[in-house]
Design a protein around this motif. Sequence first.
Motif, PDB file in Angstrom:
ATOM      1  N   ASP A   1     -21.265   4.059 -62.001  1.00  0.00           N
ATOM      2  CA  ASP A   1     -19.855   3.890 -60.627  1.00  0.00           C
ATOM      3  C   ASP A   1     -21.440   2.558 -60.386  1.00  0.00           C
ATOM      4  O   ASP A   1     -22.384   3.076 -60.447  1.00  0.00           O
ATOM      5  N   TYR A   2     -21.257   1.279 -60.255  1.00  0.00           N
ATOM      6  CA  TYR A   2     -21.420   0.126 -59.295  1.00  0.00           C
ATOM      7  C   TYR A   2     -21.045  -0.402 -58.688  1.00  0.00           C
ATOM      8  O   TYR A   2     -19.803  -0.696 -57.993  1.00  0.00           O
ATOM      9  N   LYS A   3     -22.006  -1.780 -57.711  1.00  0.00           N
ATOM     10  CA  LYS A   3     -21.220  -2.369 -57.338  1.00  0.00           C
ATOM     11  C   LYS A   3     -21.698  -3.379 -57.116  1.00  0.00           C
ATOM     12  O   LYS A   3     -23.238  -3.295 -57.320  1.00  0.00           O
ATOM     13  N   ASP A   4     -21.439  -4.626 -57.051  1.00  0.00           N
ATOM     14  CA  ASP A   4     -22.572  -5.799 -56.323  1.00  0.00           C
ATOM     15  C   ASP A   4     -22.260  -6.013 -55.067  1.00  0.00           C
ATOM     16  O   ASP A   4     -21.505  -5.980 -54.351  1.00  0.00           O
ATOM     17  N   ILE A   5     -23.735  -6.640 -54.949  1.00  0.00           N
ATOM     18  CA  ILE A   5     -23.477  -6.838 -52.987  1.00  0.00           C
ATOM     19  C   ILE A   5     -24.556  -8.248 -52.980  1.00  0.00           C
ATOM     20  O   ILE A   5     -25.448  -7.955 -53.834  1.00  0.00           O
ATOM     21  N   VAL A   6     -24.508  -8.904 -51.903  1.00  0.00           N
ATOM     22  CA  VAL A   6     -24.902 -10.368 -51.614  1.00  0.00           C
ATOM     23  C   VAL A   6     -26.233  -9.802 -50.372  1.00  0.00           C
ATOM     24  O   VAL A   6     -25.836  -9.370 -49.254  1.00  0.00           O
ATOM     25  N   ARG A   7     -27.300 -10.397 -50.052  1.00  0.00           N
ATOM     26  CA  ARG A   7     -28.143 -10.670 -48.778  1.00  0.00           C
ATOM     27  C   ARG A   7     -28.866 -11.488 -49.311  1.00  0.00           C
ATOM     28  O   ARG A   7     -29.513 -12.093 -50.507  1.00  0.00           O
ATOM     29  N   GLY A   8     -29.508 -12.006 -48.274  1.00  0.00           N
ATOM     30  CA  GLY A   8     -29.225 -12.947 -47.954  1.00  0.00           C
ATOM     31  C   GLY A   8     -30.077 -14.173 -46.526  1.00  0.00           C
ATOM     32  O   GLY A   8     -29.884 -13.349 -45.436  1.00  0.00           O
TER      33      GLY A   8
END
Length: 120
Positions: free
Chosen positions: A33-40
């Motif tokens: 299980d995984y997911k992609d995330i955005v951080r800026g």
Amino acid sequence: MADALGKVPDAEVDPEGTFKYILVRIKVKDGTDYKDIVRGTKSAGQYHNHIFEKVTPPITALGLECNCLGGGKIEHNSKDKKLHVFGESTGYGKADHSVSVEKLKSVFKDYEITWSDDKE
């Protein structure tokens, strides 16, 4: 452990300005299980790895692993409700901006969100 993925927001970015961002894959240790995330954030200064160094500790505390998939820049205009994703990271390479935009859309539902392969 998969519920730990749900505790991590899809996207967190500064409320205004142009700044560096990274696309991070978080996954359950020893799992699929995984997911992609955005951080800026502007606080990253000149380097994308500063964002990764800030993001990693709270995620690993949840028992998850982090892997940076690439980076770029985000131009955030909160007044006009617009986000534009572009550019690339020298250290991590270019993130898949189309994936980043989908993550941003899940958080900024009433925004116009665009991306391009332009470097600047």
